[in-house]
Motif scaffolding. Structure first.
Motif, PDB file in Angstrom:
ATOM      1  N   GLY A   1      -2.191 -60.836  -6.671  1.00  0.00           N
ATOM      2  CA  GLY A   1      -0.938 -60.623  -5.958  1.00  0.00           C
ATOM      3  C   GLY A   1      -0.013 -59.615  -6.607  1.00  0.00           C
ATOM      4  O   GLY A   1       0.952 -59.161  -5.981  1.00  0.00           O
ATOM      5  N   ILE A   2      -0.287 -59.245  -7.856  1.00  0.00           N
ATOM      6  CA  ILE A   2       0.603 -58.318  -8.578  1.00  0.00           C
ATOM      7  C   ILE A   2       0.764 -56.974  -7.872  1.00  0.00           C
ATOM      8  O   ILE A   2       1.888 -56.488  -7.732  1.00  0.00           O
ATOM      9  CB  ILE A   2       0.147 -58.146 -10.039  1.00  0.00           C
ATOM     10  N   PRO A   3      -0.302 -56.310  -7.412  1.00  0.00           N
ATOM     11  CA  PRO A   3      -0.102 -55.013  -6.757  1.00  0.00           C
ATOM     12  C   PRO A   3       0.812 -55.092  -5.539  1.00  0.00           C
ATOM     13  O   PRO A   3       1.637 -54.210  -5.311  1.00  0.00           O
ATOM     14  CB  PRO A   3      -1.510 -54.581  -6.354  1.00  0.00           C
ATOM     15  N   PHE A   4       0.688 -56.153  -4.786  1.00  0.00           N
ATOM     16  CA  PHE A   4       1.499 -56.289  -3.585  1.00  0.00           C
ATOM     17  C   PHE A   4       2.945 -56.625  -3.938  1.00  0.00           C
ATOM     18  O   PHE A   4       3.872 -56.173  -3.281  1.00  0.00           O
ATOM     19  CB  PHE A   4       0.888 -57.333  -2.658  1.00  0.00           C
TER      20      PHE A   4
ATOM     21  N   GLY B   1      -7.856 -53.636   4.283  1.00  0.00           N
ATOM     22  CA  GLY B   1      -7.937 -52.234   3.911  1.00  0.00           C
ATOM     23  C   GLY B   1      -6.807 -51.746   3.015  1.00  0.00           C
ATOM     24  O   GLY B   1      -6.832 -50.619   2.552  1.00  0.00           O
ATOM     25  N   GLN B   2      -5.808 -52.565   2.747  1.00  0.00           N
ATOM     26  CA  GLN B   2      -4.675 -52.142   1.924  1.00  0.00           C
ATOM     27  C   GLN B   2      -4.920 -52.314   0.428  1.00  0.00           C
ATOM     28  O   GLN B   2      -4.242 -51.684  -0.375  1.00  0.00           O
ATOM     29  CB  GLN B   2      -3.416 -52.934   2.296  1.00  0.00           C
ATOM     30  N   ALA B   3      -5.829 -53.170   0.038  1.00  0.00           N
ATOM     31  CA  ALA B   3      -6.013 -53.507  -1.375  1.00  0.00           C
ATOM     32  C   ALA B   3      -6.330 -52.277  -2.217  1.00  0.00           C
ATOM     33  O   ALA B   3      -5.742 -52.085  -3.287  1.00  0.00           O
ATOM     34  CB  ALA B   3      -7.100 -54.557  -1.529  1.00  0.00           C
ATOM     35  N   VAL B   4      -7.223 -51.428  -1.761  1.00  0.00           N
ATOM     36  CA  VAL B   4      -7.603 -50.240  -2.532  1.00  0.00           C
ATOM     37  C   VAL B   4      -6.436 -49.266  -2.610  1.00  0.00           C
ATOM     38  O   VAL B   4      -6.127 -48.723  -3.671  1.00  0.00           O
ATOM     39  CB  VAL B   4      -8.852 -49.568  -1.908  1.00  0.00           C
TER      40      VAL B   4
ATOM     41  N   ARG C   1      -4.348 -48.149  -6.054  1.00  0.00           N
ATOM     42  CA  ARG C   1      -4.147 -46.764  -6.518  1.00  0.00           C
ATOM     43  C   ARG C   1      -2.675 -46.479  -6.810  1.00  0.00           C
ATOM     44  O   ARG C   1      -2.348 -45.701  -7.696  1.00  0.00           O
ATOM     45  CB  ARG C   1      -4.669 -45.788  -5.478  1.00  0.00           C
ATOM     46  N   LEU C   2      -1.784 -47.096  -6.035  1.00  0.00           N
ATOM     47  CA  LEU C   2      -0.348 -46.878  -6.239  1.00  0.00           C
ATOM     48  C   LEU C   2       0.147 -47.392  -7.583  1.00  0.00           C
ATOM     49  O   LEU C   2       1.065 -46.824  -8.161  1.00  0.00           O
ATOM     50  CB  LEU C   2       0.464 -47.544  -5.122  1.00  0.00           C
ATOM     51  N   ILE C   3      -0.466 -48.469  -8.091  1.00  0.00           N
ATOM     52  CA  ILE C   3       0.023 -49.031  -9.351  1.00  0.00           C
ATOM     53  C   ILE C   3      -0.828 -48.625 -10.547  1.00  0.00           C
ATOM     54  O   ILE C   3      -0.560 -49.050 -11.675  1.00  0.00           O
ATOM     55  CB  ILE C   3       0.114 -50.573  -9.291  1.00  0.00           C
ATOM     56  N   ALA C   4      -1.847 -47.789 -10.336  1.00  0.00           N
ATOM     57  CA  ALA C   4      -2.722 -47.371 -11.434  1.00  0.00           C
ATOM     58  C   ALA C   4      -1.905 -46.735 -12.552  1.00  0.00           C
ATOM     59  O   ALA C   4      -1.049 -45.888 -12.321  1.00  0.00           O
ATOM     60  CB  ALA C   4      -3.766 -46.396 -10.927  1.00  0.00           C
TER      61      ALA C   4
END
Length: 136
Positions: free
Chosen positions: A84-87, A97-100, A104-107
């Motif tokens: 849940g951290i990325p979201f 389809g949003q997970a990838v 990438r946004l938080i990389a």
């Protein structure tokens, strides 16, 4: 302590899975209480002595093995929290389809580092806890 005398499979309904139930004789540590029709939900062999605690609704298995099973569940929660951290960091609601894309946004951010720590710690803690549950 409950001494197992027989076990059977209690077939669940449409919304409940099958479970193994064992019955036997419960004897309190001080010897004052004896219940010849005690049951627990556990997969045991005839003659096994299972440490149990008497509750309002029946008997509950206790001991180190049970403790380590609950610890494994705790560490598996770390992995769920990590997913849940990325979201949470981006504010984007999870969808197909949003997970990838969100990953990438938080990389390279602290959120990504914490996510990796939670996944590794959760996996390691769950593995160790399940191993210790198996031993005990």
């Amino acid at each position: 302590m409950l001494t197992v005398e027989r076990c059977w499979i209690d077939h669940g309904s449409r919304h409940h899975s099958d479970k193994t139930v064992c019955a036997g004789t419960f004897r309190a540590d001080d010897g004052t209480t004896v219940d010849h029709e005690a049951t627990i939900t556990a997969d045991r062999e005839r003659g096994d002595r299972v440490p149990v605690q008497q509750t309002v609704s029946g008997y509950l298995a206790t001991g180190f093995g049970e403790i380590w099973r609950w610890c494994a569940l705790f560490f598996l929660g770390w992995i769920v929290a990590a997913l849940g951290i990325p979201f949470a960091a981006t504010g984007i609601m999870p969808s197909r389809g949003q997970a990838v894309a969100v990953g990438r946004l938080i990389a390279g951010t602290r959120a990504s580092a914490w996510m990796k720590r939670l996944v590794l710690g959760g996996a390691g803690g769950a593995a160790l806890s399940l191993y210790l549950a198996w031993i005990f």
